[in-house]
Scaffold this motif. Sequence first.
Motif, mmCIF file in Angstrom:
data_model
loop_
_atom_site.group_PDB
_atom_site.id
_atom_site.type_symbol
_atom_site.label_atom_id
_atom_site.label_comp_id
_atom_site.label_asym_id
_atom_site.label_seq_id
_atom_site.Cartn_x
_atom_site.Cartn_y
_atom_site.Cartn_z
ATOM 1 N N ALA A 58 4.555 13.380 0.970
ATOM 2 C CA ALA A 58 4.307 14.053 2.243
ATOM 3 C C ALA A 58 5.543 13.914 3.101
ATOM 4 C CB ALA A 58 3.101 13.427 2.956
ATOM 5 N N ARG A 59 5.750 14.883 3.990
ATOM 6 C CA ARG A 59 6.802 14.753 5.000
ATOM 7 C C ARG A 59 6.382 13.683 5.997
ATOM 8 N NH1 ARG A 59 7.573 20.537 7.504
ATOM 9 N NH2 ARG A 59 9.381 19.567 8.547
ATOM 10 N N THR B 106 11.645 11.951 7.235
ATOM 11 C CA THR B 106 11.874 11.534 5.852
ATOM 12 C C THR B 106 10.672 11.998 5.027
ATOM 13 O OG1 THR B 106 12.376 9.646 4.418
ATOM 14 C CG2 THR B 106 10.969 9.202 6.308
ATOM 15 N N SER B 107 10.435 11.360 3.908
ATOM 16 C CA SER B 107 9.261 11.675 3.088
ATOM 17 C C SER B 107 8.771 10.398 2.417
ATOM 18 C CB SER B 107 9.582 12.726 2.023
ATOM 19 O OG SER B 107 10.435 12.179 1.027
ATOM 20 N N ILE B 108 7.535 10.419 1.993
ATOM 21 C CA ILE B 108 6.985 9.252 1.281
ATOM 22 C C ILE B 108 7.805 8.967 0.030
ATOM 23 C CG2 ILE B 108 5.018 8.409 -0.068
ATOM 24 C CD1 ILE B 108 4.541 8.143 2.907
ATOM 25 N N LYS B 109 8.092 9.997 -0.741
ATOM 26 C CA LYS B 109 8.824 9.801 -1.993
ATOM 27 C C LYS B 109 10.211 9.233 -1.727
ATOM 28 C CE LYS B 109 8.058 12.579 -5.338
ATOM 29 N NZ LYS B 109 7.985 13.781 -6.218
ATOM 30 N N LYS C 125 0.833 -1.208 0.000
ATOM 31 C CA LYS C 125 0.000 0.000 0.000
ATOM 32 C C LYS C 125 0.866 1.254 0.000
ATOM 33 C CE LYS C 125 -4.006 -1.991 2.381
ATOM 34 N NZ LYS C 125 -4.840 -1.941 3.626
ATOM 35 N N LEU C 126 1.933 1.227 0.804
ATOM 36 C CA LEU C 126 2.808 2.399 0.869
ATOM 37 C C LEU C 126 3.507 2.656 -0.460
ATOM 38 C CD1 LEU C 126 4.473 2.136 4.392
ATOM 39 C CD2 LEU C 126 2.920 3.897 3.577
ATOM 40 N N LYS C 127 3.850 1.591 -1.182
ATOM 41 C CA LYS C 127 4.488 1.758 -2.484
ATOM 42 C C LYS C 127 3.571 2.473 -3.463
ATOM 43 C CE LYS C 127 5.885 -2.647 -2.893
ATOM 44 N NZ LYS C 127 6.529 -3.855 -3.465
ATOM 45 N N GLU C 128 2.249 2.369 -3.210
ATOM 46 C CA GLU C 128 1.271 2.939 -4.143
ATOM 47 C C GLU C 128 0.751 4.298 -3.699
ATOM 48 O OE1 GLU C 128 -1.612 -0.170 -4.236
ATOM 49 O OE2 GLU C 128 -0.260 -1.584 -5.241
ATOM 50 N N PHE C 129 1.265 4.822 -2.577
ATOM 51 C CA PHE C 129 0.861 6.175 -2.158
ATOM 52 C C PHE C 129 1.210 7.162 -3.275
ATOM 53 C CE2 PHE C 129 0.098 7.088 2.562
ATOM 54 C CZ PHE C 129 -0.540 5.878 2.762
ATOM 55 N N ASN C 130 0.231 7.949 -3.703
ATOM 56 C CA ASN C 130 0.452 8.899 -4.797
ATOM 57 C C ASN C 130 0.983 10.236 -4.305
ATOM 58 O OD1 ASN C 130 -0.368 7.247 -6.963
ATOM 59 N ND2 ASN C 130 -2.515 7.602 -6.480
ATOM 60 N N ASP C 131 0.473 10.719 -3.188
ATOM 61 C CA ASP C 131 0.854 12.037 -2.698
ATOM 62 C C ASP C 131 2.146 11.958 -1.899
ATOM 63 O OD1 ASP C 131 -1.310 13.205 -3.841
ATOM 64 O OD2 ASP C 131 -2.554 13.150 -2.038
#
Length: 203
Positions: free
Chosen positions: A180-181, A190-193, A172-178
């Motif tokens: 975010a910090r 860190t950040s999602i990206k 699910k985390l790999k598919e996060f689109n936005d």
Amino acid sequence: MKIKRLVVSSFQTNCYVLYDNFRAVIIDPGDQAKKIKNFINENELDVLAILLTHGHCDHIGAIDALYQAFNCPIYLHHEDHVYLKEPKYNLSTMMGNPLIIQAPVLDCEETMQIGPFKVRWHHLPGHTPGSSMIELIDQKLIFSGDVLFNGSIGRFDFPLSSHHDTVLSMKKLKEFNDDARVFPGHGEETSIKNEQQHNPYLK
């Protein structure tokens, strides 16, 4: 909105105080209630709620004292309520100081408006059945608890943890689109990206 990180407990847990115009929420007050109360009082903050990413002792250890001080609602995903009364599950038995929470703890809702804070709970089980990341939607800030760290993730070999659920949550985390910090329960921001690109558990 301002963010104060207070490192508490022998586990070096990140407790966060978010505040805006003297109104505050506390995330994961794991220990050292006096240290947290001092910051609240020195800044004359009104505590609207305590938010818990999960039920391990190093994230919940100060909530009884803070509830007595501020009499505010406390929210946790319903699947982790078992940790509040079971020291063997919340890992406090392992530390030789069994912890049983007395304060009333409420079930979180997927989205909540708490004063000026618009909150979304991302349920991502594995580390615990109710492990969640707490997002401040308007600010694109995520408090990831022990779901996601800078370069790593939370362990899944504790009582009630699940490797299977962890794998699904990482998908699910790999598919996060936005982007975010991300402010984790331990370690640095860190950040999602950044995690999608560099965290080996998200490959």
